[in-house]
Design a protein around this motif. Structure first.
Motif, PDB file in Angstrom:
ATOM      1  N   ALA A   1       0.823  -1.221   0.000  1.00  0.00           N
ATOM      2  CA  ALA A   1       0.000   0.000   0.000  1.00  0.00           C
ATOM      3  C   ALA A   1       0.851   1.262   0.000  1.00  0.00           C
ATOM      4  O   ALA A   1       0.527   2.250   0.665  1.00  0.00           O
ATOM      5  CB  ALA A   1      -0.982   0.009   1.174  1.00  0.00           C
ATOM      6  N   GLY A   2       1.926   1.247  -0.785  1.00  0.00           N
ATOM      7  CA  GLY A   2       2.825   2.393  -0.823  1.00  0.00           C
ATOM      8  C   GLY A   2       2.165   3.675  -1.306  1.00  0.00           C
ATOM      9  O   GLY A   2       2.388   4.748  -0.739  1.00  0.00           O
ATOM     10  N   PHE A   3       1.333   3.578  -2.351  1.00  0.00           N
ATOM     11  CA  PHE A   3       0.705   4.801  -2.866  1.00  0.00           C
ATOM     12  C   PHE A   3      -0.262   5.386  -1.848  1.00  0.00           C
ATOM     13  O   PHE A   3      -0.276   6.593  -1.613  1.00  0.00           O
ATOM     14  CB  PHE A   3      -0.019   4.534  -4.187  1.00  0.00           C
ATOM     15  CG  PHE A   3      -0.672   5.778  -4.742  1.00  0.00           C
ATOM     16  CD1 PHE A   3       0.071   6.707  -5.434  1.00  0.00           C
ATOM     17  CD2 PHE A   3      -2.027   6.023  -4.543  1.00  0.00           C
ATOM     18  CE1 PHE A   3      -0.519   7.877  -5.930  1.00  0.00           C
ATOM     19  CE2 PHE A   3      -2.626   7.173  -5.029  1.00  0.00           C
ATOM     20  CZ  PHE A   3      -1.866   8.100  -5.731  1.00  0.00           C
ATOM     21  N   VAL A   4      -1.075   4.524  -1.231  1.00  0.00           N
ATOM     22  CA  VAL A   4      -2.006   4.998  -0.203  1.00  0.00           C
ATOM     23  C   VAL A   4      -1.239   5.654   0.943  1.00  0.00           C
ATOM     24  O   VAL A   4      -1.623   6.721   1.450  1.00  0.00           O
ATOM     25  CB  VAL A   4      -2.869   3.840   0.322  1.00  0.00           C
ATOM     26  CG1 VAL A   4      -3.681   4.275   1.536  1.00  0.00           C
ATOM     27  CG2 VAL A   4      -3.793   3.325  -0.766  1.00  0.00           C
ATOM     28  N   ALA A   5      -0.124   5.018   1.355  1.00  0.00           N
ATOM     29  CA  ALA A   5       0.670   5.566   2.454  1.00  0.00           C
ATOM     30  C   ALA A   5       1.215   6.948   2.114  1.00  0.00           C
ATOM     31  O   ALA A   5       1.183   7.871   2.935  1.00  0.00           O
ATOM     32  CB  ALA A   5       1.814   4.609   2.801  1.00  0.00           C
ATOM     33  N   MET A   6       1.714   7.110   0.882  1.00  0.00           N
ATOM     34  CA  MET A   6       2.289   8.401   0.491  1.00  0.00           C
ATOM     35  C   MET A   6       1.209   9.455   0.261  1.00  0.00           C
ATOM     36  O   MET A   6       1.347  10.605   0.690  1.00  0.00           O
ATOM     37  CB  MET A   6       3.122   8.241  -0.786  1.00  0.00           C
ATOM     38  CG  MET A   6       4.296   7.289  -0.684  1.00  0.00           C
ATOM     39  SD  MET A   6       5.464   7.688   0.622  1.00  0.00           S
ATOM     40  CE  MET A   6       5.307   6.206   1.635  1.00  0.00           C
ATOM     41  N   ALA A   7       0.129   9.074  -0.421  1.00  0.00           N
ATOM     42  CA  ALA A   7      -0.896  10.044  -0.799  1.00  0.00           C
ATOM     43  C   ALA A   7      -1.768  10.459   0.382  1.00  0.00           C
ATOM     44  O   ALA A   7      -2.129  11.631   0.517  1.00  0.00           O
ATOM     45  CB  ALA A   7      -1.763   9.474  -1.921  1.00  0.00           C
ATOM     46  N   ARG A   8      -2.110   9.499   1.237  1.00  0.00           N
ATOM     47  CA  ARG A   8      -3.053   9.791   2.319  1.00  0.00           C
ATOM     48  C   ARG A   8      -2.353  10.172   3.616  1.00  0.00           C
ATOM     49  O   ARG A   8      -2.825  11.035   4.359  1.00  0.00           O
ATOM     50  CB  ARG A   8      -3.951   8.578   2.556  1.00  0.00           C
ATOM     51  CG  ARG A   8      -5.054   8.817   3.580  1.00  0.00           C
ATOM     52  CD  ARG A   8      -5.936   7.585   3.739  1.00  0.00           C
ATOM     53  NE  ARG A   8      -6.573   7.187   2.480  1.00  0.00           N
ATOM     54  CZ  ARG A   8      -7.340   6.100   2.356  1.00  0.00           C
ATOM     55  NH1 ARG A   8      -7.550   5.323   3.420  1.00  0.00           N
ATOM     56  NH2 ARG A   8      -7.877   5.801   1.196  1.00  0.00           N
ATOM     57  N   TYR A   9      -1.197   9.522   3.894  1.00  0.00           N
ATOM     58  CA  TYR A   9      -0.556   9.723   5.195  1.00  0.00           C
ATOM     59  C   TYR A   9       0.810  10.392   5.093  1.00  0.00           C
ATOM     60  O   TYR A   9       1.437  10.635   6.113  1.00  0.00           O
ATOM     61  CB  TYR A   9      -0.394   8.369   5.905  1.00  0.00           C
ATOM     62  CG  TYR A   9      -1.660   7.562   5.978  1.00  0.00           C
ATOM     63  CD1 TYR A   9      -2.746   7.991   6.751  1.00  0.00           C
ATOM     64  CD2 TYR A   9      -1.804   6.360   5.287  1.00  0.00           C
ATOM     65  CE1 TYR A   9      -3.914   7.255   6.826  1.00  0.00           C
ATOM     66  CE2 TYR A   9      -2.961   5.605   5.362  1.00  0.00           C
ATOM     67  CZ  TYR A   9      -4.013   6.056   6.128  1.00  0.00           C
ATOM     68  OH  TYR A   9      -5.169   5.308   6.197  1.00  0.00           O
ATOM     69  N   ARG A  10       1.293  10.640   3.877  1.00  0.00           N
ATOM     70  CA  ARG A  10       2.615  11.251   3.653  1.00  0.00           C
ATOM     71  C   ARG A  10       3.737  10.384   4.229  1.00  0.00           C
ATOM     72  O   ARG A  10       4.778  10.878   4.666  1.00  0.00           O
ATOM     73  CB  ARG A  10       2.679  12.662   4.233  1.00  0.00           C
ATOM     74  CG  ARG A  10       1.638  13.609   3.658  1.00  0.00           C
ATOM     75  CD  ARG A  10       1.754  14.999   4.238  1.00  0.00           C
ATOM     76  NE  ARG A  10       3.006  15.622   3.860  1.00  0.00           N
ATOM     77  CZ  ARG A  10       3.222  16.243   2.698  1.00  0.00           C
ATOM     78  NH1 ARG A  10       2.242  16.323   1.808  1.00  0.00           N
ATOM     79  NH2 ARG A  10       4.376  16.782   2.431  1.00  0.00           N
ATOM     80  N   GLY A  11       3.539   9.095   4.243  1.00  0.00           N
ATOM     81  CA  GLY A  11       4.513   8.148   4.744  1.00  0.00           C
ATOM     82  C   GLY A  11       3.797   6.933   5.303  1.00  0.00           C
ATOM     83  O   GLY A  11       2.582   6.952   5.491  1.00  0.00           O
TER      84      GLY A  11
END
Length: 329
Positions: free
Chosen positions: A84-94
């Motif tokens: 879930a790298g994209f979700v982590a970057m887009a939603r949580y900024r990490g």
């Protein structure tokens, strides 16, 4: 260039998927149980789950534990796990969960494969070329970190994932992956938000990787659009693709009153249409060879990228150092 290929057992597809030709189509499942999962299992679909769905949060939104797969509902599934790298970057900024929490989830079920952590580089995430390169370096470093902790637990190695937007980004990733030998399966990220054709299109990226890799290395393409499948159907490099497009289609079709049964109908229809694309002979296409190099990173930048890949620092610390040095502040 790495020459060897790690030999690994090839998992058997569920009964409903046996006998098919072409790449495996993994259906993204947004829930960790219930009617949608049961319908996918009963249909014999190969599936992909997002790590984000399994994370349990407290009232402040902090991840505190991992929801483990229900062995009854998961029985017989050919299930893979996306970090879930994209979700982590887009939603949580990490990543809001730790590597240890991720591996708790990996350890809780015999996944067909699980992906290493990656840092996506879509234009809406990576704001500059320097940012892109540091994200590529961090993706390489994260493979070392996840793999090391997995081996400490006696778990199999994660599927390596490469990232990029231009051809040269993927080449850089291949050159810097911390691998002693090539795996049987290599994940390719940032596929879902790009065109099929063009210098940075899916077809160009696949053909460039095909020229760089040794025989025996298959590719899993994350988030491939349906209109690309007819061009990739019998490509020898493509082992599997995945998509959650069916659930986005269900949201558009049923903005209100979107029941599980309606979502299941959309899922089955989507799988029928897209699986048939993968079973047809590949649509011919003319593909110019885009060998022009994108702008090279400076020597100083390359040195910092190497430090990240070698796990002597992390991408955030190196990026801030470079910004202070080159921009000031």
């Amino acid at each position: 260039m790495l020459l060897d290929v790690i030999e690994a057992p090839v998992p058997q597809a569920p009964a409903g998927a046996r006998g098919r030709v072409g790449p495996i189509l993994r259906v993204g499942i947004p829930t960790t149980g219930g009617k949608i999962l049961r319908a996918a299992r009963d249909a014999g679909y190969s599936v992909l789950f997002s790590t984000n769905a399994f994370m349990v949060r407290n009232k402040d939104g902090e991840v505190v534990s991992v929801r483990r797969p229900d062995p009854v509902q998961f029985a017989g599934l050919d299930a893979a796990l996306d970090s879930a790298g994209f979700v982590a970057m887009a939603r949580y900024r990490g990543f809001p969960w730790s590597v240890s929490q991720y591996l708790d989830l990996v350890e809780s079920w015999p996944w067909t494969w699980y992906a290493s952590w990656d840092q996506c580089v879509e234009p809406e995430i990576a704001s500059s070329k320097i940012d892109v390169y540091f994200r590529l370096a961090e993706t390489c470093r994260l493979l070392s970190e996840v793999r090391s902790q997995a081996r400490d637990r006696g778990l199999p190695d994660p599927m390596p994932v490469i990232q990029g937007w231009e051809v040269d980004h993927y080449r850089w990733s291949l050159e810097h992956l911390p691998l002693a030998s090539w795996p049987k399966l290599l994940g390719v990220g940032s596929m879902c938000r790009r065109r099929v054709h063009g210098p940075s299109g899916i077809l160009t990226i696949v053909e460039a990787l095909d020229r760089e890799l040794t025989p025996g290395v298959g590719l899993h393409l994350f988030g491939v659009k349906g209109d690309a499948l007819r061009f990739l159907s019998d490509h020898p490099r493509i082992a599997s693709v995945d998509s959650m497009a069916w659930d986005f289609a269900a949201r558009r079709q049923f903005p209100v009153g979107r029941t599980a049964d309606k979502r299941i109908d959309v899922m089955h229809d989507w799988v029928r249409r897209n699986a048939s694309q993968l079973e047809l002979p590949k649509t011919p296409y003319d593909l110019p060879l885009f060998d022009e190099s994108s702008e090279e990173a400076s020597q100083e930048l390359q040195e910092w990228l190497e430090l990240v890949v070698d796990n002597q620092t992390d991408a955030v610390s190196a990026w801030h150092h470079c910004m202070r040095t080159w921009v000031g502040g």
